[in-house]
Motif scaffolding. Structure first.
Motif, short mmCIF file in Angstrom:
data_model
loop_
_atom_site.label_atom_id
_atom_site.label_comp_id
_atom_site.label_asym_id
_atom_site.label_seq_id
_atom_site.Cartn_x
_atom_site.Cartn_y
_atom_site.Cartn_z
N LEU A 280 -63.17 45.75 -11.53
CA LEU A 280 -64.56 46.19 -11.43
C LEU A 280 -64.63 47.41 -10.53
O LEU A 280 -64.06 47.41 -9.43
CB LEU A 280 -65.44 45.07 -10.84
CG LEU A 280 -66.90 45.46 -10.55
CD1 LEU A 280 -67.65 45.69 -11.85
CD2 LEU A 280 -67.59 44.39 -9.72
N ASN A 281 -65.33 48.45 -10.98
CA ASN A 281 -65.61 49.62 -10.15
C ASN A 281 -66.94 49.41 -9.45
O ASN A 281 -67.99 49.39 -10.09
CB ASN A 281 -65.64 50.89 -11.00
CG ASN A 281 -65.73 52.14 -10.15
OD1 ASN A 281 -66.48 52.21 -9.17
ND2 ASN A 281 -64.95 53.15 -10.51
N CYS A 282 -66.90 49.24 -8.14
CA CYS A 282 -68.11 48.89 -7.38
C CYS A 282 -69.12 50.03 -7.32
O CYS A 282 -70.29 49.81 -6.99
CB CYS A 282 -67.73 48.48 -5.96
SG CYS A 282 -66.67 47.03 -5.86
N GLY A 283 -68.70 51.26 -7.61
CA GLY A 283 -69.62 52.38 -7.54
C GLY A 283 -70.26 52.74 -8.85
O GLY A 283 -71.07 53.66 -8.91
N ALA A 284 -69.93 52.02 -9.93
CA ALA A 284 -70.41 52.39 -11.26
C ALA A 284 -71.63 51.59 -11.71
O ALA A 284 -72.16 51.86 -12.77
CB ALA A 284 -69.29 52.23 -12.28
N ILE A 285 -72.06 50.60 -10.91
CA ILE A 285 -73.15 49.72 -11.33
C ILE A 285 -74.18 49.65 -10.20
O ILE A 285 -73.83 49.59 -9.02
CB ILE A 285 -72.62 48.31 -11.65
CG1 ILE A 285 -71.49 48.38 -12.69
CG2 ILE A 285 -73.73 47.41 -12.16
CD1 ILE A 285 -70.88 47.03 -13.01
N SER A 286 -75.46 49.62 -10.57
CA SER A 286 -76.51 49.52 -9.57
C SER A 286 -76.45 48.19 -8.84
O SER A 286 -75.90 47.21 -9.34
CB SER A 286 -77.89 49.68 -10.24
OG SER A 286 -78.12 48.61 -11.14
N LEU A 324 -61.13 45.16 -7.04
CA LEU A 324 -62.40 45.83 -6.72
C LEU A 324 -62.12 47.27 -6.35
O LEU A 324 -61.70 47.58 -5.23
CB LEU A 324 -63.11 45.09 -5.58
CG LEU A 324 -63.47 43.64 -5.86
CD1 LEU A 324 -64.09 42.98 -4.63
CD2 LEU A 324 -64.43 43.54 -7.05
N ASP A 325 -62.33 48.16 -7.31
CA ASP A 325 -62.10 49.59 -7.08
C ASP A 325 -63.32 50.19 -6.38
O ASP A 325 -64.45 49.71 -6.55
CB ASP A 325 -61.86 50.28 -8.41
CG ASP A 325 -61.19 51.64 -8.24
OD1 ASP A 325 -60.80 51.98 -7.10
OD2 ASP A 325 -61.05 52.36 -9.24
N GLU A 326 -63.10 51.23 -5.59
CA GLU A 326 -64.16 51.88 -4.81
C GLU A 326 -64.94 50.85 -4.00
O GLU A 326 -66.17 50.78 -4.04
CB GLU A 326 -65.10 52.66 -5.74
CG GLU A 326 -64.42 53.78 -6.50
CD GLU A 326 -63.69 54.76 -5.58
OE1 GLU A 326 -64.11 54.93 -4.42
OE2 GLU A 326 -62.68 55.32 -6.02
N ILE A 327 -64.22 50.04 -3.24
CA ILE A 327 -64.84 48.97 -2.46
C ILE A 327 -65.82 49.52 -1.43
O ILE A 327 -66.76 48.83 -1.03
CB ILE A 327 -63.74 48.11 -1.78
CG1 ILE A 327 -64.32 46.85 -1.15
CG2 ILE A 327 -62.98 48.92 -0.75
CD1 ILE A 327 -64.89 45.87 -2.12
N GLY A 328 -65.63 50.75 -1.01
CA GLY A 328 -66.55 51.35 -0.04
C GLY A 328 -67.96 51.54 -0.58
O GLY A 328 -68.90 51.75 0.19
N GLU A 329 -68.11 51.47 -1.91
CA GLU A 329 -69.43 51.62 -2.53
C GLU A 329 -70.17 50.29 -2.65
O GLU A 329 -71.31 50.26 -3.11
CB GLU A 329 -69.29 52.24 -3.93
CG GLU A 329 -68.62 53.60 -3.96
CD GLU A 329 -69.49 54.68 -3.35
OE1 GLU A 329 -70.70 54.48 -3.26
OE2 GLU A 329 -68.92 55.72 -2.96
N LEU A 330 -69.54 49.20 -2.26
CA LEU A 330 -70.19 47.89 -2.37
C LEU A 330 -71.35 47.81 -1.39
O LEU A 330 -71.17 48.02 -0.19
CB LEU A 330 -69.18 46.78 -2.07
CG LEU A 330 -69.62 45.35 -2.38
CD1 LEU A 330 -69.75 45.16 -3.89
CD2 LEU A 330 -68.63 44.34 -1.81
#
Length: 530
Positions: A280-286, A324-330
């Motif tokens: 899951l890319n955490c930065g791709a979903i609202s 969890l990709d781009e975890i900093g965007e969670l």
């Protein structure tokens, strides 16, 4: 619901010897697939499934219990939705630069003000493409049907007169009276079929288990080696071998294109865990959608909740690995919930009162510096320490330039089934390039070369190579060995200044900051600028 089998295969006694490809599509893409399928009818048994999202997952799951399928082909948001929910390999239909140029040219003949609407996984290089050609085109990305509808409404309100995009985007555009131009072309569909056929051959050679035996197929775990003879890559492989057998969380850091997901898949493949690898890319979903996607929900949890509820990706990875990709965007509220999963080994669905026990190993990745986000109070300190129990830092390709010839040879064999036709001087030019896009950029360049220079043309000289890879020459003239400048700081105090610099264009600001539009919107709201 429409599921059909080509007539020419129904009576063909050799049909069972052919690879089986299922195409999943809705809207305009269905017609385009129908035009191309006859070209591959003698090379594969092709079954069109004209459904999308949950319906497609349900039907495919039922059919796999009694039928055989080697690979699934889908496009856009449908492909992104199906990827982590099927036990068979999936090949996405991807628009390339030529598709984009042709679609934009057709749209320009309809009206001057153009909007581009794509799924979050489509046309990742559009920002640089737009900048290079000086195009004034509004670009919006969506994840769900609702996102696509909102994108179209926003563009229409801003005076956009024609939409270029995926089939779903065009459907929404035409519903509100805007003409639409399909982004995909017959060539991009043909390329997807070629890749699907290559994948079935690779699986046959590797002896990977067939989905007919209901064993989860994981070709990407076994077929993609982590290549490189440099000391840096040897150290990465040693870390993977050391960490794989343990259930501890792993934090993978590295610039874009360095192979963070590949490392995560290697960790999973070597772990012995019997469950699935779910990404899951955490930065791709609202934020609102991300909560339900990650943790699932119970029936009646919110308006529009699916009957019976839905399993989230945490539960879908039971017994396996959640990447969890781009975890900093969670978002911060979801960071708290993820911490509970890691510490309590249980997940609480949206709308549920009782948690569900889970056995999941979490591997996270980021190109950001999480310590900086912690100091800025945008990332929980306790979650950071929990995620960083074990760490793997990936080198840039520029830092291991001695691996470039090996990677070039590998990508030529993978993409063209031939040895690399490059001269010594051409390879030297590739080694000297700073590779801002890392291994992903190198693979794309090889893909371009193998199309323009088929093997029968002989050795490719450095001078000829530069005609197809002009960025190599431009980098040399600009002294590109100097690292690219870092994006501007994204602190709340600087956001008004940054917005003013980009004339209020939030899409351009998000691209400059290297974050998603959803993340930018959240930060603007937190700063009182939403």
């Amino acid at each position: 619901m429409s599921i059909s089998l080509p007539r020419s295969r129904l009576s063909d006694p050799d049909a069972g010897l052919l690879p089986v490809i299922w195409t999943v599509s809705v809207s305009r893409l269905t017609g385009l697939l129908g035009d191309v399928i006859p070209e591959f009818d003698r090379r594969a048994r092709i079954v069109p499934i004209n459904l999308g999202f949950e319906e497609a997952v349900d039907v495919i799951g039922q059919r796999l219990r009694r039928e055989h399928c080697d690979v699934v082909i889908a496009g856009g948001s449908n492909a992104a939705y199906l990827r982590s929910r099927l036990e068979v390999p999936l090949v996405p239909i991807q628009a390339n630069g030529f598709d984009l140029m042709e679609a934009l040219a057709r749209a320009r003949r309809i009206a001057p003000r153009i909007g581009l609407v794509t799924h979050a996984t489509d046309v990742p290089t559009f920002g640089s493409f737009q900048h290079s050609f000086g195009l004034d085109i509004e670009h919006r990305r969506f994840v769900t049907r609702e996102d696509a509808r909102d994108c179209i409404a926003d563009l229409r309100a801003n005076g956009i007169e024609v939409i270029v995009g995926t089939g779903m985007a065009i459907d929404h555009a035409e519903q509100v009276g805007l003409p639409g131009v399909l982004l995909y072309s017959a060539d991009s569909v043909r390329q997807a079929f070629e890749h699907a056929l290559e994948l079935t051959q690779t699986l046959a050679r590797s002896g990977a288990p067939s989905p007919r035996r209901r064993t989860p197929a994981r070709p990407r775990d076994t077929d993609h080696a982590l290549l490189g003879d440099s000391a840096a890559m040897q150290q990465v492989r040693e870390r993977i071998a050391l960490y794989a057998p343990y259930d501890s969380t792993v934090l993978i850091t590295g610039a874009t294109g360095t192979g963070k997901e590949l490392v995560a898949r290697q960790l999973h493949a070597a772990s012995g865990r019997r469950g699935r690898f779910v990404a899951l890319n955490c930065g791709a979903i609202s934020e609102s959608l991300l909560e339900a996607e990650l943790f699932g929900y119970n029936e009646g949890a919110f308006t529009g909740a699916r009957r019976g509820g839905r399993v989230g990706l945490v539960e879908a990875a039971e017994g396996g690995t959640l990447f969890l990709d781009e975890i900093g965007e969670l978002p911060l509220p979801l960071q708290t919930r993820l911490l509970r999963v890691l510490e309590e080994r249980e997940v609480l669905r949206v709308g549920a009162t009782e948690p569900t026990a889970v056995d999941v190993r979490v591997v996270a990745a980021t190109l950001q510096t999480l310590e900086t986000l912690v100091d800025a109070q945008r990332f929980r300190r306790d979650l950071y320490y929990r995620l960083a129990a074990l760490r793997i830092a990936l080198p840039t390709l520029h830092e291991r330039h001695e691996d470039v010839p090996l990677l070039v040879a590998h990508f030529f064999r993978q993409l063209a089934d031939t040895d690399a036709p490059l001269s010594v001087e051409a390879l030297a030019r590739l080694r000297e390039y700073p590779w801002p896009g890392n291994v992903r950029e190198l693979r794309n360049m090889v893909d371009r070369l193998r199309i323009h220079w088929p093997p029968e043309r002989g050795t490719l000289s450095a001078a000829t190579m530069l005609a197809w890879l002009p960025e190599l020459d431009a980098a040399g003239r600009a002294g590109a060995a100097v690292p690219a400048r870092a994006p501007p700081a994204a602190g709340a105090d600087s956001l008004p200044t940054l917005l003013a610099r980009f004339d209020g264009n939030r899409a351009r600001l998000a691209a400059e900051l290297g974050i998603s539009r959803t993340t930018l919107w959240r930060r603007l709201r937190e700063a009182g600028l939403g």
